[in-house]
Write a protein that holds these residues in place. Sequence first.
Motif, short mmCIF file in Angstrom:
data_model
loop_
_atom_site.label_atom_id
_atom_site.label_comp_id
_atom_site.label_asym_id
_atom_site.label_seq_id
_atom_site.Cartn_x
_atom_site.Cartn_y
_atom_site.Cartn_z
N MET A 112 -16.32 34.50 174.13
CA MET A 112 -14.74 34.43 174.32
C MET A 112 -14.30 35.30 175.38
O MET A 112 -14.66 36.45 175.52
CB MET A 112 -13.69 34.56 172.71
N TYR A 113 -12.62 35.36 176.42
CA TYR A 113 -11.97 35.77 176.43
C TYR A 113 -11.43 37.07 176.18
O TYR A 113 -10.86 36.99 175.04
CB TYR A 113 -11.49 35.73 177.12
N TRP A 114 -11.71 38.37 176.10
CA TRP A 114 -11.49 39.24 176.05
C TRP A 114 -10.02 39.56 175.30
O TRP A 114 -9.70 39.66 174.30
CB TRP A 114 -11.02 40.44 176.30
N CYS A 115 -8.75 39.04 176.04
CA CYS A 115 -7.31 38.83 175.54
C CYS A 115 -7.24 37.54 174.57
O CYS A 115 -6.61 37.53 173.19
CB CYS A 115 -6.55 37.63 176.83
N ASP A 116 -8.37 36.18 174.36
CA ASP A 116 -8.67 35.46 173.12
C ASP A 116 -9.22 36.47 172.27
O ASP A 116 -8.26 36.12 170.56
CB ASP A 116 -8.97 34.43 173.20
N VAL A 117 -9.67 37.59 172.81
CA VAL A 117 -10.38 37.84 171.34
C VAL A 117 -8.62 38.86 169.93
O VAL A 117 -9.41 38.96 168.92
CB VAL A 117 -11.75 38.57 170.99
N LYS A 118 -8.25 39.54 170.91
CA LYS A 118 -7.35 40.64 170.83
C LYS A 118 -5.64 39.90 170.50
O LYS A 118 -6.20 40.14 169.61
CB LYS A 118 -6.72 40.83 172.25
N ASP A 119 -5.83 39.04 170.76
CA ASP A 119 -4.93 37.64 170.17
C ASP A 119 -5.30 37.46 168.80
O ASP A 119 -4.59 37.54 167.20
CB ASP A 119 -4.73 35.65 170.59
N ARG A 120 -6.30 36.86 168.08
CA ARG A 120 -7.21 37.14 166.31
C ARG A 120 -7.37 37.84 166.52
O ARG A 120 -6.91 37.94 164.76
CB ARG A 120 -8.39 36.02 166.84
N MET A 121 -7.20 39.16 166.51
CA MET A 121 -7.47 40.17 165.85
C MET A 121 -5.92 40.39 165.68
O MET A 121 -5.58 41.21 164.49
CB MET A 121 -7.52 41.83 167.29
N ARG A 122 -4.53 40.36 165.97
CA ARG A 122 -3.51 41.21 166.28
C ARG A 122 -3.03 39.70 165.08
O ARG A 122 -1.72 39.84 164.27
CB ARG A 122 -3.04 41.14 167.48
N TYR A 123 -2.96 38.22 165.30
CA TYR A 123 -1.86 37.57 165.07
C TYR A 123 -3.16 36.69 164.00
O TYR A 123 -4.18 36.31 164.35
CB TYR A 123 -1.35 36.81 165.90
N PRO A 124 -2.94 36.57 162.87
CA PRO A 124 -3.85 35.06 161.91
C PRO A 124 -3.34 33.95 162.43
O PRO A 124 -2.39 33.42 163.22
CB PRO A 124 -2.79 35.05 160.93
N ASN A 125 -4.88 33.23 161.98
CA ASN A 125 -4.75 32.06 162.35
C ASN A 125 -4.03 30.98 161.27
O ASN A 125 -3.37 31.79 160.85
CB ASN A 125 -6.46 31.87 162.35
N PRO A 126 -4.01 29.81 161.59
CA PRO A 126 -3.29 28.69 160.31
C PRO A 126 -3.90 29.39 158.98
O PRO A 126 -2.87 28.55 157.78
CB PRO A 126 -3.63 27.03 161.03
N LYS A 127 -5.27 29.20 158.58
CA LYS A 127 -5.11 29.76 157.43
C LYS A 127 -4.62 31.36 157.03
O LYS A 127 -5.38 31.15 155.35
CB LYS A 127 -6.55 29.49 157.52
N GLY A 128 -3.83 31.40 158.23
CA GLY A 128 -3.52 32.83 158.27
C GLY A 128 -4.60 33.99 157.53
O GLY A 128 -4.67 35.65 157.35
N GLN A 129 -6.33 33.81 158.29
CA GLN A 129 -7.22 35.04 158.56
C GLN A 129 -7.00 35.31 160.18
O GLN A 129 -6.34 35.07 160.67
CB GLN A 129 -8.51 34.54 158.56
N THR A 130 -6.88 37.13 160.12
CA THR A 130 -7.45 37.76 161.18
C THR A 130 -8.30 38.33 161.27
O THR A 130 -9.53 39.18 159.97
CB THR A 130 -6.55 39.04 161.23
N ALA B 87 -21.25 39.62 168.00
CA ALA B 87 -22.58 40.16 168.67
C ALA B 87 -23.69 40.39 166.91
O ALA B 87 -24.78 41.21 167.23
CB ALA B 87 -23.13 40.87 169.93
N SER B 88 -23.55 40.17 166.24
CA SER B 88 -24.09 40.10 165.22
C SER B 88 -23.52 41.68 164.85
O SER B 88 -25.40 42.44 164.39
CB SER B 88 -25.61 39.95 164.81
N GLU B 89 -22.77 42.50 165.23
CA GLU B 89 -23.44 43.52 164.96
C GLU B 89 -21.97 44.41 164.43
O GLU B 89 -22.21 45.65 163.84
CB GLU B 89 -23.50 44.70 166.57
N LYS B 90 -21.29 43.83 165.04
CA LYS B 90 -19.81 44.62 163.51
C LYS B 90 -19.13 43.02 162.66
O LYS B 90 -18.79 41.94 163.16
CB LYS B 90 -18.98 45.03 164.40
N MET B 91 -19.10 43.36 161.87
CA MET B 91 -18.19 42.85 160.96
C MET B 91 -16.63 42.12 161.85
O MET B 91 -16.19 43.19 161.65
CB MET B 91 -18.36 43.07 159.64
N LEU B 92 -16.33 41.15 161.63
CA LEU B 92 -14.11 40.41 161.76
C LEU B 92 -13.74 39.97 161.04
O LEU B 92 -12.89 40.52 160.76
CB LEU B 92 -14.88 39.92 163.10
N THR B 93 -14.71 39.33 160.58
CA THR B 93 -14.58 38.25 158.87
C THR B 93 -14.28 38.76 157.99
O THR B 93 -16.54 39.30 157.68
CB THR B 93 -13.80 37.29 159.06
#
Length: 809
Positions: free
Chosen positions: A241-259, A324-330
């Motif tokens: 994934m592009y870093w800009c897309d990853v930052k968007d997922r970190m800032r804004y929730p998806n349609p199911k409310g997950q960030t 990369a199986s090193e840091k939890m995102l969710t």
Amino acid sequence: MSQSTPWRPQPPSISDPEEGEADLTYLGEEVESPSGVEMGDTPEGEPEKARPNWIKRAKDAFRFSTSYIDSNYRKIWDDSIRAFNNQHSQDSKYNTELFRKRSNLFRPKTRAIIRKNEAAAAAAFFSNIDLIDVTPTNQSDKSELISAEVTKQLLQYRLSKTIPWFQVCMGGIQDAQVQGAVAAHVHWRFFEKHDEDGERLQLEDKPVIDLVPIENLRIDPSADWMDPVGTSPYLIHLIPMYWCDVKDRMRYPNPKGQTWKEYQPSLVFGRMWENTDDSTRQARINVSQDPNQQKREVSDYDIVWIHRHIHRFDGEDWEFYTIASEKMLTNPEPLRETVWHGQRPYVLGKVVLETHKPLATPVPQLVRPLQEEANDLQNQRMDNVKLVLNKRWFAKRGKNVDLASLVRNVPGGITLLDDPETDVKEIEWQDVTSSSYLEQDRVDGDFSDLMGNFNPMQVQAQRTGRESTNTMRMLQGPTNLLTEYMLKTYVETFVQPVLRLVMLLEQHYESNITLINLAGQKADVFKRFGTSQVTDAVLDTELNISVNVGMGATDPVMKLQRFVYALGAFVNISKIPPPGIDLKEVWKELAGLSGYQDGARFVLDGANPEVQKLQQQVKALMAQLQKSPMGKLQTTRETNQSRERIAHEGNVVKLALGKQKHESEARKMIGQHILDTEMASNERQGAVEDRDFERQGAVEDRIVDRAGAIQDRNLARQGTVEDRNFTAAQAKPQKLERDPAVEQLTQVVTAMVGGMEDLAKGMSSLAQSIHEEHEGEKERRSQPEKPRKRKGRARLPSGGEMEFEMEEA
């Protein structure tokens, strides 16, 4: 250097743990169940199991699966992709320095076979506009029949408009042949964006089929070969994934409310977490630099590897994302809460069946020995031809020989020698190209036997070259059968499972009512089932889906001939069917032998072949009767009588219509005149009534005001008299009691005041009744009057009279 990969260095993205660091019993302790208790059962009184260490489990699963792939599959995938790209394998002798000056051609036999199979698949899948067929589980249920027809039209629209089905299907069969397996991720993509005013700017609401490179998917190597995705205890999807897309997922929730959890770039772009040196991806793109590992000028466009983990714990699938199986995102959550059907949304297909192997052998590996032998024959023949055309020379060491002239071998050139007899010796080479071509034909024949690649040139080389068409078809039959078997395997293991997931997504997420109604119109549900409105609830039924590809579908010409032959055979059988024969089953069998998986779509709903046969016989008898002389005479007589009757009835109808039209116009004119007169009279009467009503209201208002004033004056006088009497009584109580005249006067005044009060009350009630009557009249006038019917007589222009009845406005 890692010890897990014997043939090349371990990628820097994977680091084996140091001695004593890894807990080798960690996985076994977590999934171990009590003795005598099946997985998923919880004995009474036993507390709920504690949640595992998810990040440690993710690291261990990723490390083990990657090491196993690097040791057992990585080189096979790389060599297969290089063979598909017409390149020698990495450890080939043609890549060494000894063969740098020799012929090192690569015969494109592998790619030719794969491309022919792709062409056969395109002819089989896309020769018919109806890509799929959807049938209900219960054929007698009307709701399921409607759902099947509408769902079929929805899938046809999605596969033709929003899903690039041709690229997915052809790319999938290419991956399955080149790498031995094809993986796909089937999901519903929903994306919308709003401006400052809340208006929706962009919307993406559709099903998506993503082909996943096989090296970006991790499963356990001991999974069941029939269902490797469903039986593996874990599944890891590596997503660039592009870093800009990853930052968007970190800032804004998806349609199911997950960030996603937020991390700094220094932690995200650590070198130990990069998926570097992936030789399979680099062999596929066939470039020296991997674009997924290049540093961009704009940091937002750098690639970050996100891992989607699905792990089974306590009989249930759990999903979470990591860097990369090193840091939890969710945080881990049950898969049924993120995927509505609760199934893993991945499909792993193949074109070669190999029992008890989750990942089958790629096609280039099946023909690798033959491909290498063909390359050797080709290169040796080329070297032989070059030596025959450009001879080799032996020159005595230390003599004055013009070596450059010998090497150039220019026609008409001169080579200087001291002793032409002894200084240089010419070496003769025998031409062996004819025997080399015979060996090449043998190798090509083995290619055809193994992969079903029919080549007419081989027949011409080995036979007379004048074989008949039937002979050529007979020779081509076994090879086509192998290709059709490969396509059947591909359909059963990949195409149909993918389309089933798409159908489930359509049934659950499709909310475009316009599209659903359009699908209902195309399915003609009103004409066939009597339903005009198709709602979202209609789709929610259990359905079966099949692809219109069967055995014998690779050759369109032969497929057409078989279909026509089967149709003719069915017609012949239907004329005089043997006793006890079910014609429907006969048709299904003939359609299956013709290359159609299900012939039910060629039969109209509710059509009984026996009834149709009887109807055809009746039509034939009627046609014969009409052709006979008596039949022609009877037909002519009936035709003339029909024409006379139609002409007579037509004239009668015309006269009646003319008379009715004349009388209707006269009635309309008279009625309009009377209506206009009555409307004018009503308008004048209404104006007069309004004027009288307003005058009466004014008089009533004056009466009410006057009565109120009189009542006020009387009350004031009574109060003044009472005050005066009270004051006098206080001052001279004995005198008032003794004076009868004053007492009599007081009684007279009190009686007068009481009379005035009664009069005021009477006038007030009169005014109230007048006011209520006035309000009732206003309410009656505000309501529309019911039309009143009036009767009358009018004189017609012809001299007669006509009675009419009409309603007043």
